[in-house]
Write a protein that holds these residues in place. Sequence first.
Motif, short mmCIF file in Angstrom:
data_model
loop_
_atom_site.label_atom_id
_atom_site.label_comp_id
_atom_site.label_asym_id
_atom_site.label_seq_id
_atom_site.Cartn_x
_atom_site.Cartn_y
_atom_site.Cartn_z
N ASP A 166 -6.50 -7.27 1.67
CA ASP A 166 -5.36 -7.97 2.23
C ASP A 166 -4.85 -8.97 1.20
N PHE A 167 -4.96 -10.26 1.46
CA PHE A 167 -4.41 -11.25 0.52
C PHE A 167 -5.21 -11.32 -0.78
N SER A 168 -6.52 -11.41 -0.64
CA SER A 168 -7.35 -11.66 -1.83
C SER A 168 -8.19 -10.45 -2.18
N GLU A 169 -8.71 -10.47 -3.38
CA GLU A 169 -9.57 -9.39 -3.85
C GLU A 169 -10.83 -9.30 -2.99
N SER A 170 -11.23 -10.40 -2.38
CA SER A 170 -12.45 -10.40 -1.56
C SER A 170 -12.18 -10.19 -0.07
#
Length: 523
Positions: free
Chosen positions: A62-66
Amino acid sequence: MTTHDLTTTLNALATQYPNAIKGIQRGIEREALRIKPTGIIANTSHPKGVGNALTNSHITTDFSESLLEFITPVSTSAEETLAQLKDLQKYTFEQMGDELLWPISMPCFIEHQDDIVLAQFGDSNIGKMKTLYREGLKNRYGSMMQAIAGVHFNISFPEQLWRSLQSIKGDVGDLGAFTSASYLALIRNFKRELWLISYLFGASPALCGSFLQGRSTDLPFKKLGKGTLYLAVGTALRLGNLGYTNSAQSSLRVMYNSLEDYVAGLKQAINTPSDLYGDMDDYKSAQPKQLNKNILQIENEFYSPIRPKRNAQSGETPTDALLRGGIEYIEIRALDVNPFSETGINLEQIRFLDVFLTYCLLKQSPDMDWQEQKVSTENLDIVVNEGRNIDVMLTQQGSQVSLKQWAQDIFQQLVAVADYMDKAYDTHHYSDTIAELSSWVSQPDKTLSGRYIQALTADNVDNGQFALALAAKYKQSHQQSNYQFYSVAELTSQASLSQQAAAEILANDVKSFTQFLDDYFAT
């Protein structure tokens, strides 16, 4: 068109079209942060073994790589959907080494927002656009808000139901137009009573103090353990002013009384220059900080607890898809991750949503003006902050009513809807679910937030410790379980095909990134 109340419509369906409701289709999108075994956000790249985040339609970011996102295909079986979700998570665990999945909505301990790495989608134009969009979100609202996880519930009703309702209501117009108008009626009713979802299934009454990053708040937080803040009778901080909201969007008047109104409101926002973000460089600059300088960079930036949707064709924006074909399904975005389910959502929640959304569809739904939309938001805020005080007062049609009384009134109507659905599906699950959840109205400790706070306060345990223990437990459970729907070979093939698809997209790029976005925003 004649006017029908809920009882009249249900009776007509039961006598004339007893099986019209059969064939509800669902899909689930579950978000989860990858974390280290210590409980700190993972800074590793998206696991290679699960494929390419740009092109794998079932496991992405989604927003972040994590921040992983698991997306089930459309299914008419709730049990199958949960089996798919569990398999996708199990497979991902096998590609993650010793990392865990954070099992709650509010993020783990994050020392600084720069520890949240933006999701990377490769060097293709569409991949770079996705990352730049997230750069814009970071610079507009901060990364901490974007680290919040949720569950999105997608639902569509069968064509036979639309034809049956159209006949009952004496509508002789276009079926597609009737369907879209009916979905919008559902959305208006959902917004009116969204607070009930927060009361029952809100599961973010606590957070790690690091989330505030030094910001002050007027919320009556209590402290627990080393750094936990919680609301004694709160339900869902994720849905409140600290959570996934955007005060800059409060001036947007997106209305739900017609498809044209809704699309016009969104299009205005994505084409109107912003006073707040006008000084930040956009894609036309050498070092862009956002896609563009408008109130919304793209339509997905509009934060709403419920959205009308249609699957878009290649290169088509979500609003253009709606204008082309009408509303195809509804996306519910108001669900916290359920900490007490290893998949983040359970069968009981799905069955309740089936009944509640059918109720929202079948009952009368007058047009909703801006003032009523504001009141619905105010009701939600009250329940977010003090919903387990069931004597708290809400505003209903200009009058004050207690949460308990309003909730009991809703459940009385849900009983009849559940009965109709049980008969159509030849089951008793719907009625059993409504009977159980109705008991939560007078027993707020049964709600997800009630159970959550009990778990923290009973042993004086930190929010982070509580979540980390669950994360380890759920990973072990996934590792010990068998695949139920997919096979390892299928998921490995999906991952491999997604890498090939991403490579083809990159190879087929013929425009510069600037030209690509010029053309995208010109449509």
